[in-house]
Scaffold this active site. Structure first.
Site, PDB file in Angstrom:
ATOM      1  N   SER A 276       0.813  -1.216   0.000  1.00  0.00           N
ATOM      2  CA  SER A 276       0.000   0.000   0.000  1.00  0.00           C
ATOM      3  C   SER A 276       0.847   1.267   0.000  1.00  0.00           C
ATOM      4  CB  SER A 276      -0.934   0.007   1.216  1.00  0.00           C
ATOM      5  OG  SER A 276      -0.206   0.072   2.429  1.00  0.00           O
ATOM      6  N   ARG A 340       4.740  -4.413   8.283  1.00  0.00           N
ATOM      7  CA  ARG A 340       4.991  -5.284   7.134  1.00  0.00           C
ATOM      8  C   ARG A 340       6.168  -4.743   6.330  1.00  0.00           C
ATOM      9  NH1 ARG A 340       0.512  -7.265   2.706  1.00  0.00           N
ATOM     10  NH2 ARG A 340       0.271  -5.018   2.354  1.00  0.00           N
ATOM     11  N   GLU A 436       0.509 -16.013   0.498  1.00  0.00           N
ATOM     12  CA  GLU A 436      -0.027 -15.363  -0.699  1.00  0.00           C
ATOM     13  C   GLU A 436       0.703 -15.770  -1.977  1.00  0.00           C
ATOM     14  OE1 GLU A 436       0.437 -11.173  -0.021  1.00  0.00           O
ATOM     15  OE2 GLU A 436       2.583 -11.326   0.317  1.00  0.00           O
ATOM     16  N   GLY A 461      -3.674 -14.134   1.841  1.00  0.00           N
ATOM     17  CA  GLY A 461      -3.749 -12.949   0.988  1.00  0.00           C
ATOM     18  C   GLY A 461      -4.271 -13.352  -0.383  1.00  0.00           C
ATOM     19  N   ASP A 464      -3.103 -11.278  -3.848  1.00  0.00           N
ATOM     20  CA  ASP A 464      -1.795 -11.638  -4.404  1.00  0.00           C
ATOM     21  C   ASP A 464      -1.761 -13.105  -4.805  1.00  0.00           C
ATOM     22  OD1 ASP A 464       0.529  -9.896  -4.785  1.00  0.00           O
ATOM     23  OD2 ASP A 464       0.123  -9.223  -2.755  1.00  0.00           O
ATOM     24  N   ASP A 636      -4.591  -1.883  -4.265  1.00  0.00           N
ATOM     25  CA  ASP A 636      -3.161  -1.791  -4.003  1.00  0.00           C
ATOM     26  C   ASP A 636      -2.444  -2.659  -5.027  1.00  0.00           C
ATOM     27  OD1 ASP A 636      -3.475  -4.399  -3.143  1.00  0.00           O
ATOM     28  OD2 ASP A 636      -2.959  -3.997  -1.056  1.00  0.00           O
TER      29      ASP A 636
END
Length: 733
Positions: A276, A340, A436, A461, A464, A636
């Site tokens: 992000s 993150r 992800e 996730g 992704d 994002d």
């Protein structure tokens, strides 16, 4: 001109070097020379291995591409495919059963089930709003969203609508009745609350007095026992405040004087340096680090304009109550914050080794951990102050885009090296695994085993993960339309397996099992209907796009006892690996009409352009972007990865032509310009597409999509953002 500082064997951009020396290091007890020398020694050892791990990704993908070219189409033999994946080392043997033993984990992660916010830490105001979203007004969340339908004839002038307010109050009373039932009657009939001995007395309209059906639900109060201003209740580990104020606009018209119901909302928050965020220079990255440092020191501030006033935003203090027995009770006023870092594939020249840029994740791990020392180091202000993050002395780092157990083990080694530099006890740095990438999904148990002493989080996730799914099977066949991707066999199995493996590995009491984002921040009524599926699936956290969404999603954790669900699910059969390895491909020659193909291209092109133009032109990494159907979506790099890989796949398999894709991009550039027409800072694309950097970035993402490592978008975005910044800099042409 860029200036560096030589600290053998590395060179550090002076902007970063000065930030560390002047802002991050003071007060930590860490010596500047030992920090950089230790970091230089660590990266000298690890950088070649990181490069080898990235080369292994490429090797495996090349072999998978070749296999699919030899076995074209969606109807390939699943058994042969799985054998092939095992032979090349993509699938690794799963060892014997084990249980994680992560220690020193805060209750917000280990024991409390509730919403999780993800926010770009590059934006101080957003970061503070997210950290402060631990508590949220249920009245405001209901009144200000479509969670309660608005009367079509109601005024939108901004004046208080008493009819709508009455619906909000009714909803809140129903919530109180469901979560905190009375011995007799209903909270709707309450005319007063008071603390009586060890319990809560509720006076009803009838003149009778009720108590809580579960007396243990009373946690504390503020004000006088005979007339509390706040009654604190607890259910499924989450707290709820009933605010009583008979002078308040709402409270004075309420029989019980209730002015609001405030509920514990975002239990944890991921302060994001990755998907992000658009940080493409050392100056950008230092801004990210500075905000994280401010959060860890408790000093971050942001000014915002609210009407005609300037409001100063700071971290909220803790909340203080008295128990019925007279003891003081202190509850956190803020979410527990994780950070993150970026993935292993991104390189940064903020620090170089032998003239070559270093993996950015190395720098992230060192600097974000250093900043967190201000929270956890004994003797620091936060150890004795009111604004602590971790009460157990842990640092929580979410690691995205890892591929398989070997990379998880590598991250464990990186963290151990950082702990040695900072003189921290082993396993102080905790790790969150973003599940992800496909290679992590199919080897999830072994990924967890590799970090069994520091794992605190696994999360599906799915955005992704879908992008990686498309890229991994790029050579096989066309993928389905985007609207059908969520119906794919692999996706449900993947979501189930994440819970199955997490429970089997003993994450309960040690770590979060998480689910992905609700991407439509304006559609809260739909979220209230749909997102209850996450706690019902056994996940003790799930992502939300805003503080308001966190407050509404928290209702689901009162409706569902996640601990009970996990107990029921812990012995079920694990989801099918064969299903997880079934890509979302079209099994026969697609029968889509020209109109359907055009709509799909328009949808993807609009999504890509709407996000990319803000990333390239404004450096905004997370945007609420209207989609092709004018539904606002939180976009994002994960959503961008899906859209660009989807078009690249269709182009590769002849579903569409380059001319059709370019036509869609040109058409949608005008639509995106129209959608942003009200923004005075927006630079329209369509007047000069040939020279528009954002438009060319969108084209690169599609036409170079097959060649991008794992379909990632960051390399193209970063290069084009730097180009745009250079064009805008003084003296450039």
């Amino acid at each position: 001109m860029r200036t560096t500082v030589k600290v053998d064997p590395i060179e550090v951009d002076k902007v970063l070097f000065d930030f560390v020396a002047r802002e991050a290091l003071p007060g930590t007890g860490v010596d500047e020379q030992s920090f950089w020398k230790g970091f230089g020694s660590l990266v000298s050892r690890l950088a070649p291995r990181n490069a080898a791990l990235l080369a292994e990704r490429d090797r495996l993908q090349a072999l998978i591409d070749a296999w699919h070219r030899d076995h074209p189409g969606a109807q390939f033999d699943a058994r042969s495919y799985k054998t092939f994946l095992t032979d090349i080392g993509y699938l690794v043997p799963e060892g014997s059963a084990f249980t994680v033993n992560t220690a020193g984990v805060d209750a917000e992660i280990a024991h409390i089930a509730g919403p999780q916010l993800v926010v770009p830490v590059s934006n101080a105001r957003y970061a503070l709003n997210a950290a402060n979203a631990r508590w949220g007004s249920l009245y405001d969340a209901l009144y200000g969203t479509d969670a309660i339908p608005r009367d079509a004839n109601a005024s939108r002038s901004g004046a208080y609508d008493p009819e709508r307010g009455a619906k909000v109050i009714e909803f809140a009373r129903n919530f109180l009745d469901a979560s905190f039932p009375l011995s007799v009657g209903s909270h709707r009939d309450a005319v007063g609350y008071r603390i009586a001995g060890p319990g809560l007395d509720i006076k009803l309209r009838s003149g009778s007095t009720a108590s809580l059906a579960d007396p243990g639900a009373l946690a504390g109060f503020q004000g006088e026992a005979t007339a509390p201003s706040v009654v604190l209740l607890k259910h499924h580990g989450l707290h709820v405040e009933i605010h009583v104020d008979r002078q308040h606009l709402i409270g004075r018209g309420d029989p019980a004087g209730i002015s609001d119901v405030v509920i514990e909302s975002a239990i944890t928050t991921i302060q994001d340096c990755e998907d992000s965020v658009a940080a493409t220079s050392t100056e950008d990255k230092v801004g990210v680090y500075r905000n994280w440092l401010g959060l860890m020191r408790g000093t971050l501030e942001a000014h915002l304009e609210k009407g005609s006033k300037t409001v100063l935003r700071r971290l909220n203090p803790d909340r203080r109550y008295r128990t019925a027995a007279g003891a003081e009770l202190v509850l956190p006023g803020r979410s527990l914050m994780l950070v993150r870092n970026v993935g292993h594939h991104m390189l940064s020249d903020a620090v170089t080794l032998d003239g070559a840029p270093l993996p950015e994740t190395f720098i992230d791990a060192a600097v974000t951990s250093l900043a967190a020392l201000h929270d956890i180091r004994a003797g620091s202000a936060q150890r004795s102050g009111a604004l602590r993050n971790s009460h157990t002395g842990s640092v929580y780092i979410v690691k995205p885009k890892m591929h398989g157990p070997e990379e998880a083990a590598f991250s464990d080694e990186l963290f151990a090296g950082i702990e040695d530099i900072l003189k921290l006890p082993r396993h102080t740095l905790k790790i969150g695994i973003m599940d992800e990438e496909r290679r992590t999904s199919v080897n999830l148990a072994e990924c967890i085993r590799a970090v069994r002493n520091r794992v605190v989080f696994i999360n599906t996730g799915f955005l992704d993960r879908t992008g990686d799914e498309i890229h991994t099977s790029m050579e096989a066949a066309p993928v389905t339309r985007k609207s059908d991707l969520k119906k794919a066999v692999w996706l449900d199995a993947y979501e189930r397996q994440n819970v199955d493996v997490g429970l089997a590995c003993g994450l309960r009491g040690h770590a979060q099992i998480g689910k992905g984002m609700w991407a439509m921040p304006d559609l809260m009524a739909d979220m209230l209907k749909a997102k209850i599926a996450h706690p019902m699936a056994g996940a003790n956290t799930a992502w939300v796009p805003s503080p308001t969404a966190a407050t509404l999603h928290a209702l689901h954790y009162h409706q569902v006892d996640v601990a009970e669900v996990q107990e029921r699910l812990k012995d079920r059969q694990r989801a099918s690996l064969d299903e997880i390895l079934t890509p979302p491909l079209v099994k026969t020659t697609p029968a889509w009409s020209a109109a359907e193909i055009e709509e799909e291209l328009n949808n993807n092109a609009q999504s890509i352009l709407g996000y990319v133009v803000r990333w390239i032109d404004s450096g905004v990494g997370c945007s609420k972007v209207p989609d092709y159907f004018n539904v606002a979506l939180m976009e994002d790099r994960a959503t961008l990865r899906i859209s660009s890989q989807h078009v690249a796949n269709w182009l590769h398999h002849g579903i569409c032509t380059k001319v059709q894709v370019m036509t869609a991009l040109q058409r949608m550039a005008k639509v995106v310009d129209e959608q942003n027409a009200g923004d005075p800072a927006y630079e329209p694309m369509s007047p000069d597409l040939d020279h528009n950097v954002a438009f060319h970035a969108a084209c690169d993402l599609i036409f170079q999509g097959r060649e991008q490592p794992n379909g990632y978008t960051e390399i193209i975005l970063t290069a084009r953002r730097k180009e745009k910044t250079l064009r805008k800099s003084p003296g450039s042409r």
